[in-house]
Design a protein around this motif. Sequence first.
Motif, PDB file in Angstrom:
ATOM      1  N   GLY A   1       0.954  -1.317  -0.064  1.00  0.00           N
ATOM      2  CA  GLY A   1      -0.097   0.035  -0.020  1.00  0.00           C
ATOM      3  C   GLY A   1       0.803   1.267  -0.080  1.00  0.00           C
ATOM      4  N   GLU A   2       2.023   1.194   0.121  1.00  0.00           N
ATOM      5  CA  GLU A   2       2.998   2.389  -0.186  1.00  0.00           C
ATOM      6  C   GLU A   2       3.420   2.683  -1.554  1.00  0.00           C
ATOM      7  OE1 GLU A   2       3.583   4.115   2.474  1.00  0.00           O
ATOM      8  OE2 GLU A   2       3.170   2.876   4.233  1.00  0.00           O
ATOM      9  N   ASN A   3       3.767   4.145  -1.573  1.00  0.00           N
ATOM     10  CA  ASN A   3       4.147   4.512  -2.819  1.00  0.00           C
ATOM     11  C   ASN A   3       5.597   4.433  -2.824  1.00  0.00           C
ATOM     12  OD1 ASN A   3       4.983   6.201  -4.882  1.00  0.00           O
ATOM     13  ND2 ASN A   3       4.445   8.001  -4.161  1.00  0.00           N
ATOM     14  N   VAL A   4       6.478   3.581  -3.644  1.00  0.00           N
ATOM     15  CA  VAL A   4       7.690   3.246  -3.654  1.00  0.00           C
ATOM     16  C   VAL A   4       8.621   4.686  -3.921  1.00  0.00           C
ATOM     17  CG1 VAL A   4       9.504   2.159  -4.720  1.00  0.00           C
ATOM     18  CG2 VAL A   4       7.462   0.924  -4.550  1.00  0.00           C
ATOM     19  N   ALA A   5       8.053   5.390  -4.573  1.00  0.00           N
ATOM     20  CA  ALA A   5       8.649   6.700  -4.832  1.00  0.00           C
ATOM     21  C   ALA A   5       9.042   7.619  -3.488  1.00  0.00           C
ATOM     22  CB  ALA A   5       8.054   7.612  -5.920  1.00  0.00           C
ATOM     23  N   ALA A   6       8.310   7.055  -2.426  1.00  0.00           N
ATOM     24  CA  ALA A   6       8.538   7.831  -1.102  1.00  0.00           C
ATOM     25  C   ALA A   6       9.464   7.268  -0.444  1.00  0.00           C
ATOM     26  CB  ALA A   6       7.264   7.840  -0.550  1.00  0.00           C
ATOM     27  N   TRP A   7      10.263   6.446  -0.866  1.00  0.00           N
ATOM     28  CA  TRP A   7      11.185   5.544   0.273  1.00  0.00           C
ATOM     29  C   TRP A   7      12.564   5.269  -0.553  1.00  0.00           C
ATOM     30  CZ3 TRP A   7       9.538   3.453   4.914  1.00  0.00           C
ATOM     31  CH2 TRP A   7       8.124   3.598   5.032  1.00  0.00           C
ATOM     32  N   SER A   8      13.510   5.025   0.255  1.00  0.00           N
ATOM     33  CA  SER A   8      14.656   4.162   0.031  1.00  0.00           C
ATOM     34  C   SER A   8      14.180   2.700   0.185  1.00  0.00           C
ATOM     35  CB  SER A   8      15.705   4.293   1.111  1.00  0.00           C
ATOM     36  OG  SER A   8      16.158   5.631   0.784  1.00  0.00           O
ATOM     37  N   VAL A   9      14.454   1.798  -0.675  1.00  0.00           N
ATOM     38  CA  VAL A   9      13.854   0.509  -0.861  1.00  0.00           C
ATOM     39  C   VAL A   9      15.045  -0.400  -0.858  1.00  0.00           C
ATOM     40  CG1 VAL A   9      12.639  -1.218  -2.257  1.00  0.00           C
ATOM     41  CG2 VAL A   9      12.019   1.419  -2.415  1.00  0.00           C
ATOM     42  N   ALA A  10      15.004  -1.501   0.118  1.00  0.00           N
ATOM     43  CA  ALA A  10      16.021  -2.478   0.300  1.00  0.00           C
ATOM     44  C   ALA A  10      15.362  -3.930  -0.325  1.00  0.00           C
ATOM     45  CB  ALA A  10      16.783  -2.508   1.689  1.00  0.00           C
ATOM     46  N   ARG A  11      16.334  -4.803  -0.728  1.00  0.00           N
ATOM     47  CA  ARG A  11      16.101  -5.968  -1.143  1.00  0.00           C
ATOM     48  C   ARG A  11      16.457  -6.751   0.221  1.00  0.00           C
ATOM     49  NH1 ARG A  11      12.649  -8.094  -4.974  1.00  0.00           N
ATOM     50  NH2 ARG A  11      13.131  -6.895  -6.870  1.00  0.00           N
ATOM     51  N   VAL A  12      15.636  -7.734   0.956  1.00  0.00           N
ATOM     52  CA  VAL A  12      15.890  -8.337   2.139  1.00  0.00           C
ATOM     53  C   VAL A  12      15.766  -9.657   2.231  1.00  0.00           C
ATOM     54  CG1 VAL A  12      15.285  -8.288   4.874  1.00  0.00           C
ATOM     55  CG2 VAL A  12      15.372  -6.043   3.319  1.00  0.00           C
ATOM     56  N   ASP A  13      16.668 -10.233   2.571  1.00  0.00           N
ATOM     57  CA  ASP A  13      16.436 -11.832   2.706  1.00  0.00           C
ATOM     58  C   ASP A  13      16.775 -12.086   4.261  1.00  0.00           C
ATOM     59  OD1 ASP A  13      16.588 -14.642   2.426  1.00  0.00           O
ATOM     60  OD2 ASP A  13      18.429 -14.681   1.432  1.00  0.00           O
ATOM     61  N   SER A  14      15.740 -12.689   4.837  1.00  0.00           N
ATOM     62  CA  SER A  14      15.630 -12.851   6.256  1.00  0.00           C
ATOM     63  C   SER A  14      16.053 -11.548   7.004  1.00  0.00           C
ATOM     64  CB  SER A  14      16.858 -13.827   6.581  1.00  0.00           C
ATOM     65  OG  SER A  14      16.757 -14.257   7.924  1.00  0.00           O
ATOM     66  N   ASP A  15      17.340 -11.409   7.522  1.00  0.00           N
ATOM     67  CA  ASP A  15      17.823 -10.084   8.230  1.00  0.00           C
ATOM     68  C   ASP A  15      18.735  -9.578   7.660  1.00  0.00           C
ATOM     69  OD1 ASP A  15      19.305 -11.970   9.314  1.00  0.00           O
ATOM     70  OD2 ASP A  15      18.817 -11.627  11.381  1.00  0.00           O
ATOM     71  N   ARG A  16      18.965 -10.017   6.216  1.00  0.00           N
ATOM     72  CA  ARG A  16      20.232  -9.328   5.529  1.00  0.00           C
ATOM     73  C   ARG A  16      19.777  -8.478   4.402  1.00  0.00           C
ATOM     74  NH1 ARG A  16      25.268 -12.037   5.958  1.00  0.00           N
ATOM     75  NH2 ARG A  16      26.052 -10.604   4.557  1.00  0.00           N
ATOM     76  N   VAL A  17      20.438  -7.319   4.286  1.00  0.00           N
ATOM     77  CA  VAL A  17      19.936  -6.394   3.196  1.00  0.00           C
ATOM     78  C   VAL A  17      21.009  -6.838   2.005  1.00  0.00           C
ATOM     79  CG1 VAL A  17      20.028  -3.988   2.289  1.00  0.00           C
ATOM     80  CG2 VAL A  17      19.240  -4.542   4.597  1.00  0.00           C
ATOM     81  N   LEU A  18      20.424  -7.091   0.912  1.00  0.00           N
ATOM     82  CA  LEU A  18      21.275  -7.439  -0.378  1.00  0.00           C
ATOM     83  C   LEU A  18      21.518  -6.321  -1.162  1.00  0.00           C
ATOM     84  CD1 LEU A  18      19.345 -10.879  -1.030  1.00  0.00           C
ATOM     85  CD2 LEU A  18      21.136 -10.446   0.587  1.00  0.00           C
ATOM     86  N   ALA A  19      20.607  -5.466  -1.414  1.00  0.00           N
ATOM     87  CA  ALA A  19      20.603  -4.541  -2.301  1.00  0.00           C
ATOM     88  C   ALA A  19      19.728  -3.079  -1.927  1.00  0.00           C
ATOM     89  CB  ALA A  19      20.033  -4.712  -3.845  1.00  0.00           C
ATOM     90  N   ILE A  20      19.960  -1.898  -2.199  1.00  0.00           N
ATOM     91  CA  ILE A  20      19.333  -0.760  -1.782  1.00  0.00           C
ATOM     92  C   ILE A  20      19.121   0.134  -2.983  1.00  0.00           C
ATOM     93  CG2 ILE A  20      21.061   0.445  -0.736  1.00  0.00           C
ATOM     94  CD1 ILE A  20      19.347   1.501   1.297  1.00  0.00           C
TER      95      ILE A  20
END
Length: 248
Positions: A148-167
Amino acid sequence: MAGQGARFGHRFKPFLMLDDTTFIEAAVQPFRRFASQISRLVFVYLEEQERAFEVSSRLAAMFAGLPAGVKIETVRLDTPTRGPAETIARAVARLGARGPAMICDCDHSLEVEPLFAAFGSRRSETAGSALRGIDRFDALLPVWSLEGENVAAWSVARVDSDRVLAIAEKRVPPGAGEAMGVIGCYGFPDIATVAARAEALRATNFSDAIAAMLAEGRVVRAARIERAQFFGDPARLETARTGARTER
């Protein structure tokens, strides 16, 4: 706190009201129960804002009830910056700060237990041995479901479990992992290191510095946040004023 408040008609956002409390008081409130783990609160804003809004005296009054062990400091920058990463780089240089720190925006209030738990886990791992596994991290990001969020309002991370893979900034980065929004309340085991990195990159946003860390193979950990209030623009403020905390 050094932003220009453009979305609120260039008013000083930290002192805007969320019902009966200011934005900055609401942002700090979740940290109060962890006061025993906090040595100082540092508020960063512009010298021109000090002159216009008597910021230091108002902050002193707002937070007079904090435990004696929590020191309140202010850093007043002479000129506006390009964004939060530059703001913090300049403030850290001014303070000569180093060691563990959290860097938080003034326009949201979130449960911070997962952040302090991660720092506590890290401290226990370092007490008598080298850092091991996922308990070691170079950066800690609170992440939020984008449903329900507007992606353009966020920094977006790719997350696997509790690791950030990309941002990435205002877009979903390619790759594996769940796409999640990054709340602006970052944790670092050494604030001097990340400030120097931001300065070297001439970074505008912290996502720039985090992306560089990931490219170097650094460990960036995600803390999933389930409850928060956001009031960084008029629409979100109106929602927050209903008194309901958003839960995911």
